[in-house]
Design an enzyme around this catalytic site. Structure first.
Site, mmCIF file in Angstrom:
data_model
loop_
_atom_site.group_PDB
_atom_site.id
_atom_site.type_symbol
_atom_site.label_atom_id
_atom_site.label_comp_id
_atom_site.label_asym_id
_atom_site.label_seq_id
_atom_site.Cartn_x
_atom_site.Cartn_y
_atom_site.Cartn_z
ATOM 1 N N GLY A 46 74.923 57.786 31.110
ATOM 2 C CA GLY A 46 75.969 57.477 32.441
ATOM 3 C C GLY A 46 77.056 58.242 31.920
ATOM 4 C CD GLN A 51 82.014 56.190 28.457
ATOM 5 O OE1 GLN A 51 81.877 56.473 29.539
ATOM 6 N NE2 GLN A 51 81.514 56.018 27.608
ATOM 7 C CB CYS A 89 78.431 52.600 25.321
ATOM 8 S SG CYS A 89 80.061 53.093 25.530
ATOM 9 C CG LEU A 90 77.043 58.734 25.877
ATOM 10 C CD1 LEU A 90 77.589 60.000 26.953
ATOM 11 C CD2 LEU A 90 76.394 59.333 24.671
ATOM 12 C CG HIS A 131 77.653 50.666 30.656
ATOM 13 N ND1 HIS A 131 76.588 50.163 29.055
ATOM 14 C CD2 HIS A 131 77.794 51.839 30.518
ATOM 15 C CE1 HIS A 131 77.037 50.963 28.192
ATOM 16 N NE2 HIS A 131 77.887 52.053 28.961
ATOM 17 C CD GLU A 132 78.946 54.779 32.955
ATOM 18 O OE1 GLU A 132 79.682 54.672 31.675
ATOM 19 O OE2 GLU A 132 77.058 54.653 31.938
ATOM 20 C CG HIS A 135 82.510 51.996 30.419
ATOM 21 N ND1 HIS A 135 83.634 51.873 29.839
ATOM 22 C CD2 HIS A 135 81.145 52.774 30.133
ATOM 23 C CE1 HIS A 135 82.936 52.559 28.536
ATOM 24 N NE2 HIS A 135 81.019 52.911 28.707
#
Ligand code: NI
Length: 164
Positions: A46, A51, A89-90, A131-132, A135
């Site tokens: 994701g 991000q 997380c990226l 999670h997304e 963000h």
């Protein structure tokens, strides 16, 4: 399409509340395509627009590599159950930690054509949706980690983990 630079934890852009999308534009379509490319390149499941430095309520998810989901203005409308597991997380490469999330979530959103969609997610997809969407409100999973973050070692045969 092009890869975008992923913002790393500590960047203030990751702590902002994103704005709703009112209409789709060629520029936003390009953003979405770039987000998918950037997510796949990073082996994530994701990625949220902040991000890549864009403060709009847009996220992309693909838990299997074959189920791309575009979410515009997503809202969680139902949650059920609980799961505790590793999350990454990226925007925090090489780290993961235990986070408790709902086992089942239902999200209402718009797709890339601004059509209403309803996504039901279990397990990894439920985790990725939560999670997304976090963000988009300036929250990262580290706020919810139980215990310490740990290092993640990537090996070719290793499972990719759950990065978003
Ligand atoms: Ni993330």
């Amino acid at each position: 399409m092009a890869l975008r630079t992923i913002r790393i934890a500590g960047d203030p852009v990751l702590e902002k509340t994103c704005r709703e999308v009112k209409e789709i534009t060629p520029r936003l379509r390009e953003l979405i395509a770039d987000m998918f490319e950037t997510m796949y390149e990073g082996s994530g499941v994701g990625l949220a627009a902040p991000q890549v430095g864009v403060l709009k309520r847009i996220a992309v998810i693909d838990c299997t590599g074959e189920d791309p989901i575009t979410l515009i203005n997503p809202v969680i409308v139902e949650t059920d159950g609980e799961q505790t597991g590793d999350e990454g997380c990226l925007s925090l490469p090489g780290k993961a930690g235990q986070v408790t999330r709902p086992m089942h979530v239902v999200v209402e959103a718009l797709d890339e054509n601004m059509e209403k969609i309803r996504i039901e997610g279990e397990e990894l997809l439920a985790r990725a949706l939560c999670h997304e969407i976090d963000h988009l409100d300036g929250h990262m999973y580290m706020e919810k980690v139980e215990g310490e973050l740990h290092d993640v070692v990537y090996e070719e045969e290793a499972e990719e983990g759950e990065e978003g």
